[in-house]
Write a protein that holds these residues in place. Structure first.
Motif: not given
Ligand code: FES
Length: 315
Positions: A105, A112, A131, A136, A138
Motif C-alpha cells: 500500500l 485506494h 487501509a 483510508e 478503498v
C-alpha cells in the motif's frame, strides 16, 4: 542482499474456494507466530521437485499465526499449480518462504482504487482490510467470469467499509468493466491492478496519464519477448573492483555466484524480487516485472536483467 528464510510449514486446512481455486491455511508446526506479513505481500512455495511459485497472502494482515493463500489450477500453466491441486492435503509439510512485498500500500495515501481480475483479487483482501483500519477509503473493482468462479468473493463481501463493484462476465445484460471509466488521478489517490495480462494492459493503457508513482501493478508472469537477443556485458563489483564478463547465454546472477558471491534468488524469472540489487552506473536493460520506473533508476534484478556494455553493482 540477504537470503530469504524458507520454513517447513504444515498445511493446517485445505478449502475448495471454487472449482479451480483452493485455499490453504499454513501454520508453523511448533511456533504460534510466523514472520509477520505486510498487506500485499507474497510467499514463495517450494515444490518437492525444486520448482518455486509465488502466491499472494490473502489472510487478515494482523494475523501472523497463519499464512493463507489461494491457488488457481492453471490449465496451460507451468504445471506447478496442477501438482499442488493434486497432491496438497491437510497435515502435509511444505516449504514456504518468509513474505516479501513487491505490492505494498502506498504510504500517505488517502484513497485506494483496486482493480482485480479473478485470482488477482488475493492481495487486495489484506490490503483493503489494512487501509480501511487506517481510515483510508478503498474501492475494489472485481472482474471474474461469473459469481461462481470468483475466488474469495465471500471474503471481500465481508470487508466492512469497502466500496465493492463486481463485474461478472455472465451477467445479463453483460456489463463489462471499462478501465477508461476509472476516475482521474487526484493527490493522495493510488491505483493498483492485479490479474490477467489483458486486464493489466487495459488498465495500464487507460491510466497512462497517471503519475507512475500513483499506479501499481502486480504481475506473476515473466516477460516473454521472443525478439530479445541477449548480448554479453560486464558487471563490476563495487566493493572489490572486480569485473566479470556475463556471456549472452548466462545471467549476471549465475556468473557472480560462480565467482564466489553468495546471492539469494527464488524464481529466477524476474517475478519475485529475491535477487534485487542496487547499481551505480551503466545502462540497464530491465527484464523483470517487479520494479517500477523509479526503482529502476538504481535497482535491478540480477536473474534476468542485463546491461548495455557494463554496470557497477552495489555488492
Ligand atoms: S530470483 Fe526472482 S526476480 Fe530474480
Amino acid at each position: 542482499m540477504t537470503a530469504r528464510l524458507v520454513m517447513k510449514l504444515t498445511v493446517a486446512a485445505v478449502r475448495r474456494e471454487t472449482d479451480e481455486v483452493m485455499h490453504l491455511e499454513l501454520r508453523h508446526p511448533r511456533r504460534p507466530q510466523l514472520p509477520p506479513p505486510s498487506p500485499g505481500a507474497h510467499v514463495d512455495v517450494h515444490l518437492p521437485d525444486g520448482r518455486i511459485r509465488q502466491y499472494s497472502l490473502c489472510g487478515d494482515p494482523d494475523d501472523a499465526g497463519a499464512y493463507r493463500i489461494a491457488i488457481k489450477r492453471e490449465a496451460p500453466g507451468r504445471g506447478a499449480s496442477r501438482w499442488l491441486h493434486a497432491h496438497v492435503e491437510a497435515g502435509m509439510a511444505i516449504g514456504v518462504s518468509a513474505p516479501r512485498n513487491n505490492f505494498p500500500l502506498a504510504a500517505g495515501a488517502a484513497r485506494h482504487v483496486f482493480v482485480a481480475g479473478g485470482i488477482g483479487v488475493t492481495p487486495f483482501v489484506p490490503m483493503a482490510q489494512a487501509a480501511l483500519r487506517r481510515g483510508e477509503s478503498v474501492t475494489l473493482h472485481y472482474c471474474a467470469r461469473s459469481e461462481a468462479t470468483a475466488p474469495l468473493l465471500g471474503a471481500v463481501r465481508s470487508i466492512e467499509g469497502l466500496a465493492l463493484h463486481t463485474w461478472f462476465g455472465d451477467t445479463v445484460p453483460r456489463v463489462r468493466f471499462d478501465a477508461a471509466a476509472l476516475p482521474p488521478p487526484e493527490p493522495g489517490m493510488h491505483l493498483y491492478c492485479c490479474g490477467p495480462a489483458r486486464l493489466i494492459d487495459a488498465v495500464r493503457d487507460a491510466t497512462a496519464h497517471w503519475p507512475d508513482a500513483q499506479r501499481h501493478f502486480e504481475v506473476f508472469q515473466p516477460t516473454l519477448d521472443e525478439h530479445f537477443k541477449p548480448e554479453p556485458f560486464d558487471v563490476t563489483v563495487a566493493s572489490t573492483g572486480q569485473t566479470l564478463r556475463v556471456p549472452a547465454d548466462r545471467s549476471a546472477l549465475a556468473v557472480l555466484r560462480e565467482h564466489g558471491l553468495s546471492l539469494p534468488s527464488s524464481c529466477e524469472l524476474g517475478v519475485c524480487g529475491a535477487c534485487e540489487c542496487g547499481y551505480r552506473d551503466g545502462v540497464v536493460i530491465h527484464r523483470d516485472v517487479v520494479l517500477g520506473p523509479a526503482a529502476r533508476q538504481d535497482r535491478m534484478m540480477l536473474c534476468v536483467s542485463r546491461a548495455r556494455g557494463g554496470v557497477t553493482l552495489d555488492l
